[in-house]
Design an enzyme around this catalytic site. Structure first.
Site, short mmCIF file in Angstrom:
data_model
loop_
_atom_site.label_atom_id
_atom_site.label_comp_id
_atom_site.label_asym_id
_atom_site.label_seq_id
_atom_site.Cartn_x
_atom_site.Cartn_y
_atom_site.Cartn_z
N THR A 43 87.28 33.24 26.97
CA THR A 43 88.05 32.80 25.80
C THR A 43 87.38 33.24 24.50
O THR A 43 88.06 33.68 23.56
CB THR A 43 88.23 31.28 25.83
OG1 THR A 43 89.00 30.93 26.99
CG2 THR A 43 88.93 30.77 24.59
N LYS A 59 78.61 20.63 30.50
CA LYS A 59 78.93 21.16 29.17
C LYS A 59 80.16 20.46 28.58
O LYS A 59 80.18 20.12 27.40
CB LYS A 59 79.19 22.67 29.26
CG LYS A 59 77.99 23.49 29.67
CD LYS A 59 78.24 24.97 29.53
CE LYS A 59 79.19 25.52 30.56
NZ LYS A 59 78.61 25.65 31.90
N LYS A 60 81.19 20.26 29.39
CA LYS A 60 82.41 19.63 28.88
C LYS A 60 82.15 18.18 28.47
O LYS A 60 82.61 17.73 27.42
CB LYS A 60 83.51 19.69 29.95
CG LYS A 60 84.12 21.08 30.12
CD LYS A 60 84.86 21.52 28.86
CE LYS A 60 85.52 22.86 28.99
NZ LYS A 60 86.18 23.30 27.75
N ASP A 67 90.28 17.86 26.21
CA ASP A 67 89.99 19.28 26.44
C ASP A 67 90.53 19.70 27.80
O ASP A 67 90.98 18.88 28.60
CB ASP A 67 88.48 19.54 26.37
CG ASP A 67 88.15 21.01 26.11
OD1 ASP A 67 89.06 21.83 25.99
OD2 ASP A 67 86.94 21.32 26.04
N LYS A 68 90.46 21.01 28.04
CA LYS A 68 90.89 21.63 29.29
C LYS A 68 89.84 22.64 29.71
O LYS A 68 89.17 23.25 28.88
CB LYS A 68 92.25 22.29 29.08
CG LYS A 68 92.62 23.38 30.08
CD LYS A 68 92.40 24.76 29.49
CE LYS A 68 92.82 25.87 30.46
NZ LYS A 68 92.40 27.20 29.96
N HIS A 69 89.69 22.81 31.02
CA HIS A 69 88.80 23.86 31.54
C HIS A 69 89.51 24.60 32.65
O HIS A 69 90.14 24.00 33.51
CB HIS A 69 87.50 23.27 32.09
CG HIS A 69 86.60 24.31 32.69
ND1 HIS A 69 85.81 25.13 31.93
CD2 HIS A 69 86.42 24.71 33.98
CE1 HIS A 69 85.16 25.97 32.72
NE2 HIS A 69 85.51 25.74 33.96
N SER A 70 89.38 25.93 32.63
CA SER A 70 89.89 26.77 33.71
C SER A 70 88.72 27.39 34.46
O SER A 70 87.71 27.77 33.84
CB SER A 70 90.78 27.89 33.15
OG SER A 70 91.06 28.85 34.14
N ARG A 74 70.75 30.34 39.41
CA ARG A 74 71.76 30.47 40.48
C ARG A 74 72.22 31.91 40.61
O ARG A 74 72.45 32.41 41.71
CB ARG A 74 72.97 29.57 40.16
CG ARG A 74 72.73 28.10 40.37
CD ARG A 74 73.85 27.27 39.73
NE ARG A 74 75.15 27.67 40.24
CZ ARG A 74 76.27 27.64 39.51
NH1 ARG A 74 76.23 27.26 38.24
NH2 ARG A 74 77.41 28.01 40.04
N SER A 108 77.65 22.23 36.62
CA SER A 108 77.59 23.21 35.54
C SER A 108 78.79 23.08 34.61
O SER A 108 78.64 22.99 33.39
CB SER A 108 77.53 24.62 36.13
OG SER A 108 77.55 25.59 35.11
#
Length: 436
Positions: A120, A187-188, A80-83, A168, A183
């Protein structure tokens, strides 16, 4: 006996809780044993004192394990990828199917718009019928069949993060690198990943405005993810201007489809998708190195393989069966389209990306309050980029709006976000640094 107060006091006084204590605190967030007041005090203590690398790993693991952690039995790596978020950042819609076309399995758990940045899931929901909420059984079937899915996190994924995230937001602790790291990764990592590539944005349209802050976050994310057992690297990438030439949900899907189908390729989107995908394939053992991986991603885009998988994903998640063939007819369009004329002659010297993002939000393309219903057709298109020549009265963008009044307000906001000068600036590099 472990209790929330003793953990908070130790943090307040500069001490470090043990891994077991942080795991207990995460479970307490999920179960409600930890009160809102205690969660807020914990967040402030972490912001002011820090957790250190071991503490970040322990909190991330604890938040990951506060709910369901997916496990897979697939004939290829789970990737996977996260931005960290920006303006016109629609890479996920290109990258997930391109990775799948290269042999990876991509259960991409994504988010909605946050502040001035787009989400997204919101972009995909501009496609009629597209469902982002899949059951675990449906996700497993789709991943086995199509090799990618882009979905919302279920209530069972990292419930401790959902609780702490809300705390937060109202306690002035959003900026804590330790809490941002836990955070994002909780999740990832709950998605059962074997490899993760991170896109950490830097510049006027990003949450991290300076290279120093972006690098601090990138290093924390990479070290923590690796400490939690997931092969990870990060690219620090430029967000001093929008990545796409559009900002807004349906408008960004249009740009994605133009690039996927080759009708009008956005070079920046293509290049960043290839760079991030190359990292992911190399981490997952599907490419010899990031350069080899980038070539494989580019081939998946160029050959149409990524477009074919994207179409299958859209159909599987409730969208039109013929979306790739007939996408121009399938996306909503705004009733009012208005030019944004430049206010002076010269060159585009600077762009306030955050201001552009807020302009989209105020058009109705993002949320001012939780629960706001989005207008998925509105936004900005044809955005001029840094270094482009501008002429007084000549358009530097187009506004897509629901009403004439909203369009005029957005025109003024976009004009204020662009600085025009006599000299052209240096073109910023797309990838600023690699962290591994």
């Amino acid at each position: 006996m472990t209790d929330a107060r003793s953990i908070i006091v130790r943090l307040r006084d500069g001490g470090q809780p043990t891994a077991d204590e942080l795991a207990w605190f995460a479970q307490g967030l999920a179960s409600g044993v930890v009160t809102d007041a205690q969660a807020g005090a914990f967040a402030m203590a972490v912001l002011l004192r820090g957790l250190g690398e071991a503490g970040r790993v322990a909190l991330t693991r604890g938040m990951r394990d506060s709910g369901k952690v997916l496990a897979w039995d697939m004939p290829g790596p789970i990737v996977d990828k996260h931005s960290t978020g920006g303006i016109g950042d629609c890479v996920s819609l290109l990258l997930a199917p391109a990775l799948a076309a290269c042999g990876a399995y991509v259960p991409m758990i994504s988010g909605r718009g946050l502040g001035h940045t787009g989400g997204t899931l919101d972009k995909l929901e501009a496609i009629p019928g597209f469902r982002t909420g899949l059951t675990e059984d449906a996700l497993r079937v789709q991943l086995k069949d199509i090799r990618c899915a882009i979905v919302a996190a279920s209530a069972e994924i990292a419930p401790a993060d959902k609780r702490l995230y809300a705390i937060r937001d109202v306690s002035g602790t959003v900026e804590s690198v330790d809490l941002i790291t836990a955070s994002i990764l909780s999740k990832k990592l709950a998605a059962g990943l074997e490899a993760l590539v991170l896109d950490v944005k830097c510049g006027s349209g990003a949450f991290m405005k300076t290279p120093e802050r972006a690098e601090e976050l990138a290093r924390a994310l990479v070290a923590t993810a690796q400490g939690a057992g997931c092969m990870t690297s990060a690219l620090i990438t430029d967000m001093s201007q929008p990545l796409a030439t559009a900002a807004g949900n349906a408008l960004e899907v249009i740009e994605v489809m133009e690039t996927l189908t080759g009708t009008s390729v956005n070079t920046a989107l293509w290049d960043l998708t290839a760079a991030l995908g190359g990292e992911a394939l190399a981490l997952a053992g599907l490419a010899a190195d990031p350069e080899d991986g980038a070539g494989r991603i580019a081939q998946a885009l160029e050959s149409g393989a990524a477009a074919e998988i994207f179409g299958r994903m859209v159909a599987a998640q409730g969208g039109p069966q013929d979306f790739v063939e007939r996408w121009p007819d399938r996306l909503p369009s705004a009733p009012v389209v208005m030019e944004v004329p430049a206010l002076a002659d010269g060159f585009i010297a600077a762009i306030d990306g955050e201001a552009l993002g807020h302009a989209v939000v105020h058009l109705g393309g993002g949320r001012l309050r939780e629960g706001d219903k989005l207008n998925l057709s509105v936004g900005l298109s044809d955005l001029a980029g840094l270094g482009e020549e501008a002429g007084a009265g000549v358009p530097i963008a187009m506004v897509h709006a629901a009403t004439e009044d909203a369009a005029r307000a957005a025109v003024r906001a976009v004009q204020a976000a662009y600085r025009i000068s006599d000299a052209a600036p240096d073109e910023p590099a797309l990838v600023l640094k690699r962290i591994a």
